[in-house]
Design a protein around this motif. Structure first.
Motif, mmCIF file in Angstrom:
data_model
loop_
_atom_site.group_PDB
_atom_site.id
_atom_site.type_symbol
_atom_site.label_atom_id
_atom_site.label_comp_id
_atom_site.label_asym_id
_atom_site.label_seq_id
_atom_site.Cartn_x
_atom_site.Cartn_y
_atom_site.Cartn_z
ATOM 1 N N GLN A 106 0.803 -1.212 0.000
ATOM 2 C CA GLN A 106 0.000 0.000 0.000
ATOM 3 C C GLN A 106 0.843 1.272 0.000
ATOM 4 O O GLN A 106 0.330 2.355 -0.259
ATOM 5 C CB GLN A 106 -0.921 -0.004 1.236
ATOM 6 C CG GLN A 106 -1.840 -1.210 1.329
ATOM 7 C CD GLN A 106 -2.752 -1.344 0.109
ATOM 8 O OE1 GLN A 106 -3.256 -0.349 -0.410
ATOM 9 N NE2 GLN A 106 -2.954 -2.572 -0.351
ATOM 10 N N LYS A 107 2.112 1.132 0.296
ATOM 11 C CA LYS A 107 2.984 2.301 0.340
ATOM 12 C C LYS A 107 3.405 2.707 -1.071
ATOM 13 O O LYS A 107 3.635 1.854 -1.935
ATOM 14 C CB LYS A 107 4.224 2.018 1.187
ATOM 15 C CG LYS A 107 3.912 1.801 2.667
ATOM 16 C CD LYS A 107 5.192 1.622 3.458
ATOM 17 C CE LYS A 107 4.887 1.432 4.946
ATOM 18 N NZ LYS A 107 6.126 1.270 5.751
ATOM 19 N N VAL A 108 3.503 3.992 -1.277
ATOM 20 C CA VAL A 108 3.892 4.519 -2.588
ATOM 21 C C VAL A 108 5.350 4.988 -2.505
ATOM 22 O O VAL A 108 5.684 5.871 -1.716
ATOM 23 C CB VAL A 108 2.991 5.692 -3.012
ATOM 24 C CG1 VAL A 108 3.448 6.237 -4.360
ATOM 25 C CG2 VAL A 108 1.541 5.232 -3.075
ATOM 26 N N TYR A 109 6.201 4.373 -3.312
ATOM 27 C CA TYR A 109 7.619 4.740 -3.349
ATOM 28 C C TYR A 109 7.951 5.416 -4.670
ATOM 29 O O TYR A 109 7.355 5.126 -5.700
ATOM 30 C CB TYR A 109 8.508 3.499 -3.189
ATOM 31 C CG TYR A 109 8.419 2.838 -1.832
ATOM 32 C CD1 TYR A 109 9.121 3.350 -0.752
ATOM 33 C CD2 TYR A 109 7.640 1.700 -1.645
ATOM 34 C CE1 TYR A 109 9.048 2.739 0.498
ATOM 35 C CE2 TYR A 109 7.568 1.086 -0.399
ATOM 36 C CZ TYR A 109 8.270 1.609 0.662
ATOM 37 O OH TYR A 109 8.198 1.003 1.886
ATOM 38 N N SER A 110 8.939 6.285 -4.608
ATOM 39 C CA SER A 110 9.384 6.962 -5.815
ATOM 40 C C SER A 110 10.334 6.064 -6.614
ATOM 41 O O SER A 110 11.072 5.260 -6.037
ATOM 42 C CB SER A 110 10.103 8.266 -5.448
ATOM 43 O OG SER A 110 10.696 8.839 -6.599
ATOM 44 N N LYS A 111 10.299 6.187 -7.950
ATOM 45 C CA LYS A 111 11.239 5.455 -8.807
ATOM 46 C C LYS A 111 11.970 6.405 -9.762
ATOM 47 O O LYS A 111 12.604 5.958 -10.719
ATOM 48 C CB LYS A 111 10.507 4.378 -9.602
ATOM 49 C CG LYS A 111 10.078 3.169 -8.765
ATOM 50 C CD LYS A 111 9.618 2.031 -9.627
ATOM 51 C CE LYS A 111 9.294 0.796 -8.786
ATOM 52 N NZ LYS A 111 8.877 -0.363 -9.624
ATOM 53 N N GLU A 112 11.917 7.684 -9.462
ATOM 54 C CA GLU A 112 12.565 8.671 -10.317
ATOM 55 C C GLU A 112 14.084 8.505 -10.264
ATOM 56 O O GLU A 112 14.695 8.567 -9.192
ATOM 57 C CB GLU A 112 12.175 10.077 -9.869
ATOM 58 C CG GLU A 112 12.754 11.169 -10.758
ATOM 59 C CD GLU A 112 12.331 12.553 -10.313
ATOM 60 O OE1 GLU A 112 12.649 13.529 -11.001
ATOM 61 O OE2 GLU A 112 11.669 12.661 -9.257
ATOM 62 N N TRP A 113 14.714 8.276 -11.386
ATOM 63 C CA TRP A 113 16.172 8.095 -11.522
ATOM 64 C C TRP A 113 16.694 6.924 -10.688
ATOM 65 O O TRP A 113 17.895 6.833 -10.430
ATOM 66 C CB TRP A 113 16.918 9.372 -11.125
ATOM 67 C CG TRP A 113 16.616 10.554 -11.984
ATOM 68 C CD1 TRP A 113 15.755 11.576 -11.719
ATOM 69 C CD2 TRP A 113 17.183 10.834 -13.264
ATOM 70 N NE1 TRP A 113 15.740 12.497 -12.741
ATOM 71 C CE2 TRP A 113 16.618 12.064 -13.713
ATOM 72 C CE3 TRP A 113 18.117 10.189 -14.086
ATOM 73 C CZ2 TRP A 113 16.945 12.645 -14.931
ATOM 74 C CZ3 TRP A 113 18.451 10.774 -15.299
ATOM 75 C CH2 TRP A 113 17.863 11.972 -15.718
ATOM 76 N N ILE A 114 15.841 6.004 -10.296
ATOM 77 C CA ILE A 114 16.257 4.963 -9.370
ATOM 78 C C ILE A 114 17.284 3.997 -9.982
ATOM 79 O O ILE A 114 18.210 3.545 -9.296
ATOM 80 C CB ILE A 114 15.024 4.176 -8.839
ATOM 81 C CG1 ILE A 114 15.447 3.252 -7.689
ATOM 82 C CG2 ILE A 114 14.361 3.373 -9.960
ATOM 83 C CD1 ILE A 114 14.284 2.591 -6.992
ATOM 84 N N TYR A 115 17.163 3.709 -11.274
ATOM 85 C CA TYR A 115 18.068 2.742 -11.899
ATOM 86 C C TYR A 115 19.466 3.324 -12.109
ATOM 87 O O TYR A 115 20.469 2.646 -11.840
ATOM 88 C CB TYR A 115 17.473 2.256 -13.216
ATOM 89 C CG TYR A 115 16.146 1.553 -13.025
ATOM 90 C CD1 TYR A 115 16.085 0.295 -12.434
ATOM 91 C CD2 TYR A 115 14.951 2.158 -13.397
ATOM 92 C CE1 TYR A 115 14.877 -0.347 -12.220
ATOM 93 C CE2 TYR A 115 13.726 1.525 -13.190
ATOM 94 C CZ TYR A 115 13.697 0.277 -12.595
ATOM 95 O OH TYR A 115 12.501 -0.346 -12.363
#
Length: 290
Positions: A211-220
């Motif tokens: 249910q938690k929303v995590y960021s994936k911006e520039w994650i890779y």
């Protein structure tokens, strides 16, 4: 200059940038386990290429393979758990408090292990340098910080727990040297174990954090850079421990300067004159070691 000292100094920079990555994970609200999987895969690839090109297709006997793999797994479990507690702590207190405390508690514990378990001796000058290096960060503790940071005492306890967990991981490379095992093979197994443990932890906690929303911006891209820094820091520190463990760890502890400075620059954390003075003294201490 001794080769082990060069490795110890290099580890300052690589571990410093890696440690700042923990702050980035907390600030960008990345999923710690997911980032760990990605970065550890990169670390494993780096370790594999290094092992192949540096050692070639060297054949190790079974005893060395099993022993080194076991130590690599032990190193991974404790360091990975300490990473989780570190990120949680960084969500609540500034890097200018966390890293000086962490890099004070950790060397104290390791110095005791170095003296009593490995029976390593220190000259008077080396002892003075280590004491100075350990005491300087404690100048950051004052009543004012308890008003700036919420529940400072509680999170300091978490810093202590993080230090105790990380101690096992930081001591293992010394065991590899004392038992005549291959340090490059250890770095490979340690990296591989990190990727496996991170993958299991992500699968276990995936449902509970669905249910938690995590960021994936520039994650890779971030994970690739983090993995490279982790490999280089792990390798350099492991080589540095071939000499005195307490000195290698104390020199490495000055890596706190990098995440502190970068956090002030990029995340606008508070920088007082007292904190700046402590950083200055830390730099002087590094020079004295050299």
């Amino acid at each position: 200059m001794e080769i082990w000292l060069l490795y110890a100094i290099a580890s300052i920079f690589f571990w410093g940038f890696f440690s700042f990555g923990m702050k980035v994970i907390a600030q960008r609200n990345y999923n710690t386990s997911y980032v760990s999987i990605l970065s550890y895969i990169v670390t494993t690839l780096c370790a594999t290429m290094y092992l192949i090109f540096w050692k070639g297709w060297f054949v190790w006997d079974q005893n060395m393979l099993y022993s080194t793999a076991l130590y690599g797994f032990l190193n991974t479990v404790f360091y990975f758990i300490s990473t989780l507690t570190r990120v949680e702590s960084l969500k609540h207190i500034d890097t200018t408090i966390f890293f000086p405390l962490y890099k004070t508690f950790l060397p104290i514990i390791i110095t005791l292990i170095s003296f009593f378990y490995f029976q390593e001796s220190l000259t008077s000058q080396e002892g003075i340098w280590i004491v100075c290096g350990l005491m300087i960060p404690l100048l950051l503790l004052n009543k004012q910080e308890n008003t700036v940071q919420k529940n400072l005492k509680l999170w300091v306890v978490l810093v202590v727990i993080t230090s105790m967990l990380a101690t096992v991981a930081w001591v293992v490379p010394k065991l590899i040297h004392t038992q005549g095992l291959d340090i490059d093979l250890f770095v490979f197994f340690g990296s591989l174990s990190w990727a496996i443990v991170a993958s299991f932890s992500y699968l276990i906690w995936k449902k509970s954090t669905a249910q938690k929303v995590y960021s994936k911006e520039w994650i890779y891209m971030f994970a690739v850079v983090l993995g490279v820094f982790q490999f280089l820091g792990f390798l350099c520190y492991s080589y540095a421990t071939q000499w005195n463990l307490a000195i290698a760890m104390t020199i490495n502890s000055f890596s706190i300067l990098i995440p502190i400075i970068l956090s002030v620059i990029f995340y606008k954390e508070e920088m007082t004159y007292k904190k700046a003075f402590v950083i200055f003294l830390s730099i002087v201490s590094v020079i004295l070691f050299i």
